[in-house]
Structure formats: structure tokens, C-alpha cells
Design a protein around this motif. Structure first.
Motif, mmCIF file in Angstrom:
data_model
loop_
_atom_site.group_PDB
_atom_site.id
_atom_site.type_symbol
_atom_site.label_atom_id
_atom_site.label_comp_id
_atom_site.label_asym_id
_atom_site.label_seq_id
_atom_site.Cartn_x
_atom_site.Cartn_y
_atom_site.Cartn_z
ATOM 1 N N ALA A 31 0.243 -1.133 -0.155
ATOM 2 C CA ALA A 31 0.061 -0.590 0.489
ATOM 3 C C ALA A 31 0.701 1.243 -0.233
ATOM 4 C CB ALA A 31 -0.596 -0.159 1.193
ATOM 5 N N ALA A 32 2.094 1.545 1.083
ATOM 6 C CA ALA A 32 2.896 2.415 1.162
ATOM 7 C C ALA A 32 4.055 2.089 -0.039
ATOM 8 C CB ALA A 32 4.435 2.673 2.270
ATOM 9 N N TYR A 33 4.230 1.649 -1.478
ATOM 10 C CA TYR A 33 4.384 1.872 -2.241
ATOM 11 C C TYR A 33 3.430 1.317 -3.936
ATOM 12 C CZ TYR A 33 7.249 -0.250 -5.925
ATOM 13 O OH TYR A 33 7.983 -0.103 -7.559
ATOM 14 N N GLY A 34 1.772 2.004 -3.429
ATOM 15 C CA GLY A 34 1.234 2.328 -4.239
ATOM 16 C C GLY A 34 0.127 1.324 -5.048
ATOM 17 N N ILE A 35 0.157 0.138 -4.457
ATOM 18 C CA ILE A 35 -0.499 -1.013 -4.587
ATOM 19 C C ILE A 35 -0.949 -1.427 -3.849
ATOM 20 C CG2 ILE A 35 -0.820 -3.636 -5.369
ATOM 21 C CD1 ILE A 35 2.599 -3.208 -6.561
ATOM 22 N N PRO A 36 -3.062 -1.051 -3.314
ATOM 23 C CA PRO A 36 -3.616 -1.129 -2.521
ATOM 24 C C PRO A 36 -4.002 -2.847 -2.549
ATOM 25 C CG PRO A 36 -4.431 -0.338 -3.992
ATOM 26 C CD PRO A 36 -2.694 -0.418 -4.703
ATOM 27 N N GLU A 37 -4.852 -3.135 -1.888
ATOM 28 C CA GLU A 37 -5.134 -4.278 -1.330
ATOM 29 C C GLU A 37 -6.364 -5.171 -2.724
ATOM 30 O OE1 GLU A 37 -5.790 -6.065 2.111
ATOM 31 O OE2 GLU A 37 -5.040 -4.349 3.462
ATOM 32 N N ASP A 38 -6.773 -4.413 -3.360
ATOM 33 C CA ASP A 38 -7.661 -4.423 -3.990
ATOM 34 C C ASP A 38 -7.328 -4.367 -5.351
ATOM 35 O OD1 ASP A 38 -7.735 -1.774 -5.151
ATOM 36 O OD2 ASP A 38 -9.604 -1.134 -4.272
#
Length: 296
Positions: A31-38
């Protein structure tokens, strides 16, 4: 043991990169890298994505041995390849010493601390680590309160397992983290230092460890640990401080070098061009290196 790796870690100028987020912390790292869980479905996709992130970091020209002494890997990263080589071999070819996270996470809090959960497959993990040319290991506990009994339990557990790791021919990184938000952090650090010294003094000349510690409230509190003959190196975790704050605190502690995770990768994003990504990583690497080698 690889003597060249030992000498580099003990005497080299630079810091150790922590790239060892595990299953529990991987969603936050992505998420911090810009890839959310969805954006992914299931563990396999999640771990594929985090390996892509780590590969991008490790293969970057900014991730070089003139600044970075070693890198701590997650178990799956050890078993995966980068450009056709196992990750540890790829790192070693770059002149960077590979370490492996071996703990299985934290137990529930008791007596003001969180011990490590049992590591039931430790012997097998250490065997595979040797096969993969890993130099050392890392395992983390957390101290929340200045509870003498709890802190003794943490250090006892760390060194008991550490001796098994030494027996396997690897160098353990002992990591009893003191929570930066804990009440009376300074008192916890004093108790921790006392317990660590007791165990260090009991080690034989053939038994060597590294220590990974929260940057202390009192500057140079851990100088006695840094200078101890049984300690290869003392490294500092960022512990939730911003990179700027962690670097400033690190500069006040002579002989202490960084082993940062979030503070290293906090400016990186999956959507960045390679040029921007490498520039951001280079800036982080340069500032952490400077804080590790240049002291106030």
C-alpha cells in the motif's frame, strides 16, 4: 562462514537495508508503494507483487555496495530468483551481504513485552539458508514497558535461539526493539542494555552476534555494546520515525549504523518511472549512508 562477508559487515562503511516484510506486513508495504489490497487477489499475487518491488529496489543502480553493506530478506525472497539467480547470490555478486529474517512474528503482549512466537522449523530454515549462501539471520521481539522480568525474558529468548543460529554457522542479528511510543523508553533501554551485556559476557570467543536496536533516547547509550568483542556490528531500526528524524537521531550515536526498512523505501512508488524511482532511492540511500558514517 564467508570471511569476506564477515569483514565487510564488521569493518565496512555503510548500512544494512531491511527488505524483510513478512506476510503480515506485506499489504502495508505494498500500500505504501502505491498498490492497494484491491489490486491483487490472494497471497500468491501479493507475494509476486512484493517480489517485483524488492527486485526493482535490489536491481536499481542506487542499491550498490559502496553505500549498502547488507540486505535482510524475507524467506520467500531467499527462495526466489532475480535475473536468473537466487536473491542472495544476486546480492553477493553486487558485493552486498545477504541476511534472512527467521522469526515467525510476535506473541501477545505479556509483562510489558512481546516475545517471538515459536520457530518450529528453525533447523530446516537454517539448513536452507546455508544452501542459499545466506550469511546471517534476523529475529525481532518488542519491548513496550520497562518491565525487568519481561525484558529479561526477551533477551534470554533471543540469545537462546541466537546460539542455535551460531551453531549452524550463521551470524544472528538479535533484535529486541523498544517501541518508540512506549512510556519511559529511556528506562527500558537501560534495562535492555544491562541484560544484553550479561549475555554477551557469557559468549565464547567463537560466538559472535549482531544487534539491531531502536535508536536510544540517550545518545551513545549503546557504545559499550558497539565496542564489545563479541559484537560484529550494532545497527539501528527506524522504528516508525520518519527518515529525516531517524537520520538526525542516528548521527548522535557514534559507531551505530542504520538498518532501515520503511525509512529507506518511503518515497518509492510503483507508478514512478525508472528514472524517478532510482533518483528517489538514491536520495534515501545517500542520506541514510551519511547518517551512518558521519557523526555529530
Amino acid at each position: 562462514m564467508n570471511n569476506n562477508h564477515f569483514d565487510k559487515i564488521k569493518n565496512g562503511k555503510g548500512f544494512i537495508a531491511a527488505l524483510d516484510q513478512s506476510g503480515g506486513s506485506t499489504p502495508k508495504a505494498l500500500a505504501a508503494y502505491g498498490i492497494p489490497e484491491d489490486a491483487y487477489s490472494g497471497e500468491k499475487e501479493m507475494f509476486d507483487l512484493v517480489h517485483e518491488m524488492r527486485t526493482r529496489i535490489i536491481t536499481s543502480p542506487a542499491f550498490s555496495s559502496d553505500r549498502i553493506l547488507g540486505a535482510i530478506l524475507f524467506e520467500q525472497t531467499m527462495d526466489r530468483e532475480i535475473e536468473g539467480k537466487y536473491t542472495a547470490d544476486y546480492l553477493a555478486d553486487k558485493g552486498i551481504v545477504p541476511f534472512l529474517k527467521v522469526d515467525k512474528g510476535l506473541a501477545d503482549q505479556e509483562n510489558g513485552v512481546q516475545l517471538m512466537k515459536p520457530i518450529n522449523d528453525l533447523d530446516d530454515t537454517l539448513r536452507r539458508a546455508n544452501e542459499r549462501n545466506i550469511f546471517g539471520t534476523k529475529m525481532r521481539s518488542v519491548i513496550h514497558e520497562p518491565n525487568k522480568e519481561g525484558i529479561k525474558d526477551v533477551v534470554d529468548q533471543q540469545f537462546d535461539i541466537g546460539k542455535r543460529i551460531i551453531s549452524a554457522g550463521l551470524v544472528p542479528i538479535i533484535e529486541p526493539e523498544v517501541d518508540i511510543h512506549s512510556d519511559n523508553k529511556e528506562k527500558s533501554e537501560e534495562l535492555l542494555k544491562e541484560q544484553i551485556l550479561t549475555h554477551l559476557d557469557d559468549l565464547s570467543e567463537e560466538e559472535n552476534v549482531m544487534l539491531k536496536l531502536t535508536i536510544p533516547t540517550k545518545a551513545d547509550l549503546y557504545k559499550e555494546l558497539i565496542d564489545h568483542p563479541r559484537v560484529v556490528r550494532v545497527v539501528a531500526l527506524s522504528g516508525g520515525y520518519s527518515r529525516e528524524e531517524a537520520n538526525e537521531k542516528l548521527k548522535e550515536n557514534h559507531g551505530l549504523i542504520a538498518s532501515f526498512s520503511r525509512a529507506l523505501s518511503s518515497d518509492l512508488n510503483a507508478d514512478q518511472s525508472d528514472e524517478e524511482f532510482n533518483q528517489k532511492l538514491q536520495h534515501a540511500v545517500d542520506t541514510i549512508y551519511d547518517a551512518s558514517v558521519n557523526k555529530k
